[in-house]
Motif scaffolding. Structure first.
Motif, PDB file in Angstrom:
ATOM      1  N   LEU B  88       0.739  -1.120  -0.068  1.00 58.35           N
ATOM      2  CA  LEU B  88      -0.032   0.119   0.124  1.00 58.35           C
ATOM      3  C   LEU B  88       0.844   1.331  -0.128  1.00 58.35           C
ATOM      4  CD1 LEU B  88      -2.732  -0.939   2.663  1.00 58.35           C
ATOM      5  CD2 LEU B  88      -2.843  -1.184   0.260  1.00 58.35           C
ATOM      6  N   PRO B 216     -10.203   3.692   7.018  1.00 59.98           N
ATOM      7  CA  PRO B 216      -8.724   3.191   6.251  1.00 59.98           C
ATOM      8  C   PRO B 216      -9.303   2.449   4.826  1.00 59.98           C
ATOM      9  CG  PRO B 216      -8.433   3.116   8.508  1.00 59.98           C
ATOM     10  CD  PRO B 216      -9.891   3.366   8.458  1.00 59.98           C
ATOM     11  N   TYR B 220      -8.820   3.917   1.116  1.00 63.38           N
ATOM     12  CA  TYR B 220      -7.915   3.158  -0.075  1.00 63.38           C
ATOM     13  C   TYR B 220      -8.854   2.609  -1.283  1.00 63.38           C
ATOM     14  CZ  TYR B 220      -4.953  -0.450  -1.968  1.00 63.38           C
ATOM     15  OH  TYR B 220      -4.196  -1.175  -2.632  1.00 63.38           O
ATOM     16  N   VAL B 229      -4.359   6.347   4.632  1.00 58.51           N
ATOM     17  CA  VAL B 229      -3.642   5.271   4.174  1.00 58.51           C
ATOM     18  C   VAL B 229      -2.718   6.087   3.049  1.00 58.51           C
ATOM     19  CG1 VAL B 229      -3.391   3.090   2.929  1.00 58.51           C
ATOM     20  CG2 VAL B 229      -5.239   3.626   4.773  1.00 58.51           C
ATOM     21  N   ASP B 231      -0.903   6.281  -0.301  1.00 63.04           N
ATOM     22  CA  ASP B 231      -0.777   5.463  -1.593  1.00 63.04           C
ATOM     23  C   ASP B 231      -0.020   6.074  -2.557  1.00 63.04           C
ATOM     24  OD1 ASP B 231      -2.190   3.768  -3.140  1.00 63.04           O
ATOM     25  OD2 ASP B 231      -3.770   4.793  -3.960  1.00 63.04           O
TER      26      ASP B 231
END
Lengths: 53, 232
Positions: B88, B216, B220, B229, B231
């Protein structure tokens, strides 16, 4: 190099959660306890969705 | 009820993750992660049982006060979260990696704790506020923090260039210290929960759990701004 998804551990973890879910639903049914599976299901869905695109 | 099932599942998950790590990361990484991870969790569990944060059923296989087979499950959880977090986050961003680990681990420990309570595999004698039929609010957060602590410790030691088995010895010596430090994280999580509970009964705690557990994966999945998160 970009890391790839750990497919085998994820599949085993998914099976692990399915077994827990089946046990929970079959023997100790509690609606509140079932809610605990939502975050894992959302993460699974998110990884599948982003993995496809 | 059915304590053998969860212990068998713990061994299977540990074996699958060990096999995967051995194949993809190498023998040394796999031995260090799972050997030291098991030692860390065993010591952590002994401390939690002694402090009456958690209490295991007598039907579980135990070494002293630590559950020997159940403790196998957490290094595997940490490995899964660590591997997914690496996928991730951008490469070489340790902070983002550890933050993602904190957010990922509760997704798998929470259903386990909720099911364990229903089957009397273990219980939480703590007086802290609970949800999901008895799981303390601080437990998902403390597992996330402890997983990130272990990952951070492992990354730091692996970066030190030590000759021969130097890394293994450094990890062996450091594991009890990190297990001791993990208690501070459990305590911190418990204090945060107690403070939040002072304001508006369980409402703030439920909102905090929603932010920690639900937002989260949604961030995502729908490529929302990189706040929770990170990315690439």
């Amino acid at each position: 190099m970009k890391a790839s998804l750990p497919t085998l551990p994820l599949i085993v973890a998914a099976m692990f959660l399915v077994v827990l879910l089946v046990l929970e639903m079959a023997f100790s049914f509690s609606a509140e306890a079932l809610l605990a599976f939502i975050p894992a299901a959302l993460w699974g869905g998110a990884l599948i969705k982003r993995g496809r695109t | 009820m059915y304590p053998g099932v969860i212990q068998l599942l713990a061994v299977a998950l540990f074996a699958a993750c060990l096999y995967h790590a051995w194949r993809s990361e190498g023998q040394e990484f796999a031995q260090q992660w799972f050997g030291i991870g098991y030692l860390f969790v065993l010591l952590h569990e002994i401390l939690l049982v002694q402090l009456r944060v958690v209490s295991y059923s007598d039907r579980m296989l135990q070494f002293g006060s630590a559950p020997t087979l159940i403790s196998l499950i957490y290094p595997a959880f940490f490995y899964i979260a660590f591997s997914v977090a690496r996928f991730l986050t951008p490469e070489n961003q340790v902070k983002a990696l550890l933050l993602s680990t904190i957010l990922l681990i509760p997704a798998i420990t929470l259903p386990l704790d909720a099911t364990a309570l229903g089957f009397d595999w273990w219980s939480f004698p703590s007086q802290s506020r609970t949800f999901m039929d008895g799981v303390p609010y601080f437990m998902p957060l403390s597992w996330g923090l402890n997983g990130a602590l272990f990952c951070g410790f492992f990354i730091v030691v692996r970066r030190i260039r030590l000759k021969g088995s130097g890394q293994l010895f450094a990890l062996l010596l450091g594991a009890p210290l990190v297990a001791g430090m993990s208690l501070i994280l459990v305590l911190s999580a418990q204090v945060v929960v107690t403070l939040l509970a002072l304001f508006q009964s369980d409402l703030l705690l439920q909102v905090a759990m929603g932010i920690l557990l639900i937002s989260p994966p949604l961030v995502y999945a729908f490529r929302l701004p990189r706040t929770l998160v990170l990315d690439p």
